[in-house]
Design a protein around this motif. Structure first.
Motif, short mmCIF file in Angstrom:
data_model
loop_
_atom_site.label_atom_id
_atom_site.label_comp_id
_atom_site.label_asym_id
_atom_site.label_seq_id
_atom_site.Cartn_x
_atom_site.Cartn_y
_atom_site.Cartn_z
N ASP A 162 0.84 -1.20 0.00
CA ASP A 162 0.00 0.00 0.00
C ASP A 162 0.88 1.25 0.00
O ASP A 162 2.11 1.17 -0.12
CB ASP A 162 -0.98 0.00 1.18
CG ASP A 162 -0.29 0.00 2.53
OD1 ASP A 162 0.96 0.00 2.57
OD2 ASP A 162 -0.99 0.02 3.56
N ASP A 163 0.24 2.42 0.13
CA ASP A 163 0.97 3.68 0.14
C ASP A 163 1.81 3.77 1.41
O ASP A 163 1.27 3.84 2.52
CB ASP A 163 -0.02 4.85 0.11
CG ASP A 163 -0.90 4.83 -1.13
OD1 ASP A 163 -0.48 4.23 -2.13
OD2 ASP A 163 -1.99 5.41 -1.09
N ASP A 164 3.15 3.78 1.25
CA ASP A 164 4.01 3.75 2.43
C ASP A 164 5.02 4.89 2.49
O ASP A 164 6.00 4.83 3.21
CB ASP A 164 4.76 2.41 2.50
CG ASP A 164 5.63 2.16 1.28
OD1 ASP A 164 5.62 3.00 0.37
OD2 ASP A 164 6.31 1.12 1.22
N GLU A 189 1.99 9.00 4.55
CA GLU A 189 0.95 8.12 4.01
C GLU A 189 0.47 7.16 5.10
O GLU A 189 1.18 6.88 6.08
CB GLU A 189 1.48 7.33 2.81
CG GLU A 189 1.96 8.17 1.65
CD GLU A 189 0.82 8.73 0.83
OE1 GLU A 189 -0.35 8.43 1.15
OE2 GLU A 189 1.09 9.49 -0.11
N LEU A 190 -0.75 6.61 4.93
CA LEU A 190 -1.32 5.72 5.95
C LEU A 190 -0.52 4.44 6.11
O LEU A 190 -0.49 3.84 7.19
CB LEU A 190 -2.77 5.37 5.58
CG LEU A 190 -3.79 6.51 5.66
CD1 LEU A 190 -5.17 6.00 5.30
CD2 LEU A 190 -3.81 7.15 7.03
N ALA A 238 -5.33 -4.00 4.54
CA ALA A 238 -5.44 -2.59 4.26
C ALA A 238 -5.69 -1.80 5.55
O ALA A 238 -6.31 -2.30 6.49
CB ALA A 238 -6.58 -2.34 3.27
N VAL A 239 -5.21 -0.56 5.58
CA VAL A 239 -5.42 0.29 6.75
C VAL A 239 -6.89 0.66 6.89
O VAL A 239 -7.41 0.79 8.01
CB VAL A 239 -4.55 1.56 6.64
CG1 VAL A 239 -4.81 2.49 7.82
CG2 VAL A 239 -3.08 1.17 6.58
N SER A 249 -4.13 12.51 4.56
CA SER A 249 -3.27 11.32 4.45
C SER A 249 -4.00 10.13 3.87
O SER A 249 -3.38 9.20 3.38
CB SER A 249 -2.72 10.96 5.84
OG SER A 249 -3.77 10.64 6.74
N ALA A 250 -5.35 10.14 3.94
CA ALA A 250 -6.13 9.04 3.38
C ALA A 250 -6.52 9.28 1.93
O ALA A 250 -7.11 8.40 1.31
CB ALA A 250 -7.40 8.83 4.22
N ASP A 251 -6.18 10.45 1.39
CA ASP A 251 -6.58 10.76 0.02
C ASP A 251 -5.83 9.88 -0.97
O ASP A 251 -4.60 9.72 -0.88
CB ASP A 251 -6.29 12.23 -0.27
CG ASP A 251 -6.95 12.69 -1.55
OD1 ASP A 251 -8.14 12.35 -1.75
OD2 ASP A 251 -6.30 13.39 -2.35
#
Length: 352
Positions: A26-28, A32-33, A124-125, A335-337
């Motif tokens: 995921d986005d790291d 990012e989340l 997923a977060v 940050s969740a976008d």
């Protein structure tokens, strides 16, 4: 002469243990989340049930059930309640899921561990796991309440429940809920809440369907803030089975979920197909939430496929592959976008 049972109350044990291993991408990046999170991990969930019951000579069954979490948790005891059931239905009193939390509809397509909606474990977060209209609003799960489930009449059944306060479950400080039916009310808690569930189930020659819905309404909310709105939630769904194939859709509407006038809508669709000991399933979930000050919504979506294999009675293996993505309401700095995650997991489920 009082109704009696010569054998007395009998105690039995049961429970489950679900375990999973998964890998997530995921986005790291910084901010990012997914930043500073492991790519893989192990998850588990387990409970032990203690059930004591006896059927009296008049046909009424009286008993109690205690559900003990099998892992260290602040909420070590989950449901604990007494019940009285017979031809009149099933009446329960204690800390347990209410009518809406028990009878809400969910589409097919999930295994014991994985799924596109309300999964037991995720990588997923973010996840759209609020289809239960009662759990999504209550401050605590399985709080003190009165619950009634009707018998089934020609496929029709219903449930009713009343919750005096949605965070009264344990004894903490002056909130002596363990020994008093008149405990303190905390700020933000909802009082005098009611729930209802309705079902119709039909089974034909090689096919069948289920229709259902549930509603949960908060009474007065303890607090002085304008954000302490009295919330409500509504669920509707339908599942159709044709041979080994099952299809279904469901939705849950959360009134004032994100604050006064800011509502949320969940939609889900899924399928499950059984071949001998194998079940293949999957689906899609959508979770849209209104955001104050923006013309569009926060959008969280999840889709994927899963498979389970029944090794023996009470022993299942499962696996899943899922993609989750989110877009915040007109807020590129959130940050969740535009968060997205890809996950692959395997697991097992033991029921005893």
């Amino acid at each position: 002469m009082p109704a009696a049972a010569s054998d007395g109350v009998k105690l039995s044990l049961g429970g489950f243990l679900r375990s999973a291993y998964g890998f997530t991408v995921d986005d790291d990046g910084e901010g990012e989340l997914g930043h500073d999170r492991n790519l893989d991990g192990v998850g588990s969930d387990g409970e032990i049930f203690f059930l004591g019951e006896v059927t009296l000579d008049n046909g009424v069954t009286v008993g109690a059930q205690v559900e003990l979490e099998a892992e260290e948790d602040d909420d070590q005891i989950d449901n604990v309640y007494a019940f009285f059931k017979g031809g009149f239905g099933d009446f329960r009193i204690g800390a347990l899921d209410g009518a809406a939390g028990t009878m809400y509809m969910l589409p097919p397509g999930s295994t014991a561990n994985f799924g596109p909606y309300s999964p037991n474990t995720i990588g997923a977060v973010l996840s759209p796991g609020f289809f239960d209209p009662e759990l999504s609003l209550a401050l605590q799960d399985a709080v003190m309440k009165l619950v009634y489930f009707s018998p089934e009449w020609n496929g029709f059944s219903f449930g009713l429940s009343y919750t005096p306060n949605d965070d009264e479950k344990t004894q903490s400080g002056t909130d002596a809920v363990a020994s008093s039916f008149h405990p303190d009310r905390s700020t933000g808690s909802a009082n005098h809440n009611v729930a209802i569930g309705l079902h119709y189930d039909y089974s034909g020659d090689g096919w069948g369907f289920s229709l259902g819905g549930a509603g949960y309404w908060e009474g007065d909310v303890e607090g002085t803030s304008a954000n302490d709105a009295e919330q409500a939630a509504y669920n509707l769904g339908a599942n159709v089975a044709i041979g080994n194939l099952e299809l279904g859709v469901a939705s849950t509407y959360l009134d004032d979920f994100n604050g006064p006038g800011q509502h949320s809508l969940l939609l889900g669709a899924g399928f499950a197909y059984t071949i001998d000991a194998w079940t293949i399933g999957g689906g899609y979930a959508y979770f849209g939430t209104e955001q104050a000050g923006f013309s569009d919504e926060n959008l969280l979506q999840r889709a994927g496929l899963d498979v389970s294999y029944a090794m023996a009675t009470g022993i299942d293996l499962d696996a899943g592959i899922f993609y989750t993505w989110n877009e915040s309401a007109d807020d590129a700095g959130d940050s969740a976008d535009e968060y997205d995650a890809f996950e692959i997991s395997i697991g097992s489920s033991l029921t005893f």
